[in-house]
Design an enzyme around this catalytic site. Structure first.
Site, PDB file in Angstrom:
ATOM      1  N   CYS A 100       9.017  -7.894   6.752  1.00 37.25           N
ATOM      2  CA  CYS A 100       8.261  -7.003   7.650  1.00 37.25           C
ATOM      3  C   CYS A 100       9.153  -5.875   8.147  1.00 37.25           C
ATOM      4  CB  CYS A 100       7.704  -7.760   8.846  1.00 37.25           C
ATOM      5  SG  CYS A 100       6.864  -6.638   9.983  1.00 37.25           S
TER       6      CYS A 100
ATOM      7  N   LYS B   3      -3.309 -13.428   7.835  1.00 36.04           N
ATOM      8  CA  LYS B   3      -2.334 -12.499   8.434  1.00 36.04           C
ATOM      9  C   LYS B   3      -1.048 -13.257   8.777  1.00 36.04           C
ATOM     10  CE  LYS B   3      -0.468  -9.060  10.793  1.00 36.04           C
ATOM     11  NZ  LYS B   3       0.121  -7.897  10.086  1.00 36.04           N
TER      12      LYS B   3
HETATM   13  C1  DHB Z   1       3.560  -6.101   9.295  1.00 34.69           C
HETATM   14  C2  DHB Z   1       3.850  -5.265   8.256  1.00 34.69           C
HETATM   15  C3  DHB Z   1       4.358  -5.797   7.106  1.00 34.69           C
HETATM   16  O1  DHB Z   1       4.645  -5.020   6.043  1.00 34.69           O
HETATM   17  C4  DHB Z   1       4.561  -7.152   7.013  1.00 34.69           C
HETATM   18  O2  DHB Z   1       5.073  -7.682   5.912  1.00 34.69           O
HETATM   19  C5  DHB Z   1       4.246  -7.970   8.050  1.00 34.69           C
HETATM   20  C6  DHB Z   1       3.741  -7.438   9.188  1.00 34.69           C
HETATM   21  C7  DHB Z   1       3.077  -5.571  10.542  1.00 34.69           C
HETATM   22  O3  DHB Z   1       3.544  -4.503  10.954  1.00 34.69           O
HETATM   23  O4  DHB Z   1       2.268  -6.252  11.214  1.00 34.69           O
END
Ligand code: DHB
Length: 312
Positions: free
Chosen positions: A131, A45
């Site tokens: 993001c 993540k």
């Molecule tokens: C999140 C969503 C995304 O598309 C990303 O690239 C990184 C994080 C999120 O909301 O956690």
């Protein structure tokens, strides 16, 4: 005999499938599931310097054709993921994996990259410049100046294999502009693409947005994304230096979808929404379907058709 091996930089993988960051990779339990699956690799993540709770729930919803999410970068902090990969590397010394990192500010992007540089991590790093879900923060890679600023600062000290996770682009002039920037740096790969930013999905019974953060706006994944991800892989493959590998991400539901991303030029393929829906068993299904597709087309390996899209 079919051979599904592929490569990113100098790293070899037994097959091109892996999770998209954010899906099934939050903690050790999730990551161990990926590690025990047939996927060719995995990615953690997107990690910030400190742990984050992310946005209020509900923050993920699934519809038939795809998903909406506004997670807001919930993660356990870079030190947690560095410890995970440290242990992983001891147990799987020949299996390369990916770490995803992200900053909510310029300074945080650099700080989290320093953590990786100074660690014993020997895999590939993906820096997330796309993001869409942190309230008040733009998607970095939609701002060419900010992208240059971050890449300049990164490559001043970062010596490990590095790639960038990009948002979807829609205008051929944007592809030209971004590829010209990316070609100037010693990038190992790009990952195209992140979710389609700031869509809306609505509950028909209650006329209410499906996710709570940002008034219901969130990143769209799944089948809605597929034609866009195919185009982004293709457009970047036509513009990037051939040494820069491409991870294709967006809208994979079947082995045929994996095949098409490779046909457009992908070296590796990530699965997000469908992994969220089906769990890690999805990788075995997709590999079976991909093999069926290769046999039907008379191919023995991915390089037989990678980038070989025909046009009229
Ligand atoms: C999140 C969503 C995304 O598309 C990303 O690239 C990184 C994080 C999120 O909301 O956690």
């Amino acid at each position: 005999m079919l051979n599904l091996r592929t490569q990113i930089g100098n790293y070899e993988f037994t097959n091109p499938l892996m999770n998209a960051s954010g899906v099934n990779c939050f903690d050790k339990k999730d990551l161990d599931e990926l590690s025990n699956s047939v996927a060719g690799s995995l990615i953690t993540k997107s990690a910030t310097v400190k742990p984050r709770q992310g946005n209020p729930e509900p923050r993920y919803a699934d519809l038939t054709l795809g998903s909406i999410n506004s997670m807001g970068l919930p993660n356990l902090g870079i030190d947690y993921y560095l410890e995970y990969v440290h242990n992983y590397q001891q147990q799987h010394p020949t299996d390369a994996i990916f770490m995803s990192i992200v900053g909510t500010t310029f300074e945080e992007n650099i700080a989290v990259a320093h953590k990786i540089q100074d660690s014993d991590f020997n895999g590939l790093t993906e820096i997330n410049l796309s993001c869409p879900n942190v309230p008040g923060e733009p998607q970095t890679a939609y701002d060419p100046k900010q992208t240059v600023k971050i890449l300049d600062a990164l490559f001043a000290f970062f010596t490990k294999p590095l790639g960038v996770k990009l948002p979807p682009f829609f205008d051929l002039a944007q592809f030209d502009q971004m590829a010209k920037i990316l070609n100037k740096y010693p990038l190992t790969f790009i990952n195209t693409m992140n979710s389609l930013g700031n869509g809306l999905m609505i509950d028909a019974n209650t006329d209410t947005a499906l996710v709570k953060p940002k008034g219901g706006f969130g990143g769209i994944g799944g089948a809605y994304a597929k034609p866009i991800s195919l185009a982004n892989v293709r457009a970047f493959r036509q513009r990037l230096r051939p040494e820069i590998n491409i991870i294709g991400t967006g809208g994979v539901r079947t082995g045929r979808d994996v095949y098409e991303l490779i046909l457009c030029g992908a070296d590796m393929v990530q699965v997000g929404t469908t992994l969220h829906k089906e769990g890690v068993d999805v990788f075995a299904r997709l590999l079976d379907e991909l093999k069926t597709e290769l046999r039907a087309k008379g191919h023995e390996q991915l390089s037989d058709f990678r980038g070989q899209l025909r046009t009229l």
